[in-house]
Enzyme design. Structure first.
Site, short mmCIF file in Angstrom:
data_model
loop_
_atom_site.label_atom_id
_atom_site.label_comp_id
_atom_site.label_asym_id
_atom_site.label_seq_id
_atom_site.Cartn_x
_atom_site.Cartn_y
_atom_site.Cartn_z
N ASP A 105 32.58 35.23 54.08
CA ASP A 105 33.65 36.05 53.51
C ASP A 105 33.42 37.49 53.94
OD1 ASP A 105 35.85 36.75 51.86
OD2 ASP A 105 35.29 35.16 50.46
N ASP A 214 38.95 39.11 53.54
CA ASP A 214 39.57 39.41 52.26
C ASP A 214 40.61 40.53 52.40
OD1 ASP A 214 39.30 38.96 49.25
OD2 ASP A 214 38.97 41.12 49.36
N GLU A 273 43.17 36.76 54.77
CA GLU A 273 43.89 36.71 53.49
C GLU A 273 44.87 37.87 53.45
OE1 GLU A 273 42.88 36.68 48.72
OE2 GLU A 273 42.05 38.24 50.01
N HIS A 346 39.24 30.66 44.68
CA HIS A 346 38.54 31.36 43.61
C HIS A 346 39.44 32.32 42.84
CE1 HIS A 346 38.63 34.14 46.93
NE2 HIS A 346 38.29 35.13 46.12
N ASP A 347 40.64 32.60 43.37
CA ASP A 347 41.58 33.51 42.71
C ASP A 347 42.73 32.80 42.01
OD1 ASP A 347 40.30 35.90 43.37
OD2 ASP A 347 41.35 36.10 45.28
#
Length: 578
Positions: A105, A214, A273, A346-347
């Site tokens: 990430d 991210d 993302e 995870h969000d």
């Protein structure tokens, strides 16, 4: 396609499946209640049996954990909570030994305010050598510094409140589109970009196989930093038009590709993302001739069940909206670019609770249906840890059960505004990111086999019934259904290469589409009943008595038209057209 530019459908990741690991909640090897790298290494055989190709690790870098690791204080080390660089190297080697790849990430829109870059930027003052590594501005003219309204503009943080924090020492504000402890980097400064590129090359030299980036489409800001429109009843303005896919975003991503990935001896994976990205922008980002990214995460379909009050304003999903959204992305990137396919991460809350039915009667079947629909689309599927077990939302009963900064800030803000506490809690119970972060459910023991200590967030009590140990022993489990779906992606070229055609787009219960691969003359028909009631459908011509490829209910009769689908039934049929 120009020479030396591979079509996305011909790349190794086109028929791969990615598995996201949230290390804090995956497996704890030292009984401190927090998952770690050694715990992941000890569970690799489980992931190998599932059949996934790529592991994506949420951040394991040193961090104060204001946002659970997405606030990084050192890009080139491992947080002691998770282990050491030696532990990471052992994990990476073990992943590669099993024929899998590992993606890190990458969080470079912002750092932690405890990163050495930011402390130098802050402590050096307005004339310091690293001041311009972050985005600093003086108070509004004529306003008292540090008072409400004195911020350089009216933007709201994604985590509630203003997007600016005043630094008394230097007399200026710094921008943070997320937490005040996550100051935004200034990508307009070439020294910042070069430092990031060096860091990325360092991880690639260590052997990682790519990056999930991210909020990477937020890195380019309109240098004027204008005020945003203030929605009715809101205190702050929307800055999104001025930094979502900002003015130099494609320049910066293309430069990153050239400086980090171009000419690398291994074919790496890059996933961006991108909240707020449009189909048209995504085509540019993922067009292989432009040499930017391999795929993007878009958020359109996970916002369809939100009301005008935002993510915690829960509304029922309309299946026609989901079909319209996913269908638009399938068509939009069908000729150029590539889709990432996900319902969970995870969000996001747990998909079986969100788009399925997590009641005992329909939980397993609806979990399998959701997997069927997602994995049969064109693109690369992403499985979030526990999704392959049908893990559900947690039964949070009070604000004390939550750990996530977004949820806690929202509760504090809404409480101050006088919102009914029950309404606040109901929204959090359905949509909090903590739903995805409860520990992985390995077995039926006290803490689900996640830890021998006290977990950092409570285990879902349903782990006594829903856990990996039980599902590995049950050939009809959600786990083994995922395993079969993943194997199909490896063996059926039509799933990778076939075109996509939505059927019955206006039907409120039926999700149906076909995939067709002209090269092999293979066609698939996907039928899914998104309801708890039986559903009778007319089949497209020629599908009667076709072969069944996979189904979440054992097929007891040939496919005929009209055909009745049982509640939450999904089935995929296969035929040869030439």
């Amino acid at each position: 396609m120009p020479e030396n530019v591979a079509s996305p459908a011909d790349s190794w990741w086109s028929n791969a499946v990615v598995y996201q690991i949230y290390p804090r909640s995956f497996a704890d090897s030292n009984a401190d209640g927090i998952g770690d790298l050694q715990g992941i290494t000890e569970r690799l055989d489980y992931l190998s049996e599932l059949g996934v190709d790529v592991l994506w690790l949420s951040p394991v870098y040193p961090s104060p954990h204001d946002d659970n690791g997405y606030d990084i204080s050192d890009y080139q080390n491992i947080d002691p909570l998770f282990g050491t660089l030696a532990d990471f190297d052992r994990l990476l080697a073990s992943v590669h030994e099993r024929g899998m790849k590992l993606v890190m990430d990458l969080v470079v829109n912002h750092t932690s305010d405890e990163h050495a870059w930011f402390t130098a930027s802050r402590d050096g003052g307005p004339d310091g050598p690293r001041r311009d590594w972050y985005i600093w501005r003086p108070p509004r003219e004529g306003m008292e510094p540090g008072t409400p309204g004195a911020e350089p503009n009216n933007w709201e943080s994604w985590f509630s409140g203003p997007a600016w924090t005043f630094d008394e020492t230097s007399g200026e504000y710094y921008l943070h589109t997320f937490s005040r402890k996550q100051p935004d980097l200034n990508w307009d400064n070439p020294e910042v970009r070069q430092a990031i590129h060096r860091m990325m090359r360092w991880w690639l030299e260590r052997g990682v196989d790519g990056f999930r980036m991210d909020v990477i489409n937020l890195i380019s800001k309109d240098p004027a930093l204008p005020d945003g429109i203030v929605p009715e009843g809101a205190r702050y303005g929307l800055g999104h038009p001025y930094y979502v896919c900002g003015p130099r975003i494609h320049d910066y991503i293309a430069e990153m590709h050239h400086e980090v990935f171009a000419g690398h001896p291994r074919r790496l994976l890059t996933v961006g993302e991108m909240p707020g990205v449009t189909v048209e922008e995504a085509k540019l980002f993922t067009d292989p001739t432009r040499r930017e990214l391999d795929m993007v995460f878009q958020f359109e379909h996970v916002g369809l069940d939100q009301g005008p009050g935002g993510k915690f304003d829960v509304r029922p999903l309309k299946l026609t909206d989901l079909k319209a959204s996913l269908g638009r992305w399938q068509t939009g990137l069908g000729e150029t670019g590539w889709n990432s396919l996900y319902f969970s991460n995870h969000d996001q809350p747990r998909v079986v609770s969100r788009f399925g039915d997590d009641s005992p009667a329909h939980r397993n079947r609806s979990a399998k249906l959701l997997a069927t629909v997602l994995h049969l689309h064109r693109g690369t599927p992403f499985v979030y840890q526990g999704e392959e077990l049908g893990m559900a939302n947690a039964p949070f009963t009070s604000i004390d059960d939550f750990r996530d900064i977004e949820s806690l800030n929202y509760h504090r803000e809404q409480t101050a505004l006088g919102t009914d506490p029950a309404t606040i809690l109901e929204g959090l119970r359905h949509r909090s990111r903590d739903n995805a972060r409860t520990p992985m459910q390995w077995d039926a023991t006290e803490h689900a086999g996640f830890t021998a200590g006290t977990p950092w967030i409570a285990v879902n009590p349903d782990h006594t019934d829903v856990n990996a140990k039980a599902q590995l022993a049950d050939p009809d489990s959600v786990f083994h259904y995922y395993r079969r779906l993943i194997a199909l992606r490896h063996t059926e070229p039509v799933i990778t290469h076939g075109d996509f055609r939505m059927l019955h787009p206006d039907h409120e219960q039926l999700y149906a589409f076909t995939r067709h691969d002209a090269a092999t003359g293979t066609e698939l028909l996907v039928l899914a009943n998104f309801s708890g009631a039986g559903l009778t459908v007319d089949l497209p011509h020629g599908w009667e008595h076709s072969d069944i490829l996979i189904a979440n209910i054992p097929a007891t009769a040939p496919l005929t038209s009209p055909h009745t689908l049982q509640p939450w039934e999904a089935r995929v049929h296969r035929r040869t057209t030439s």
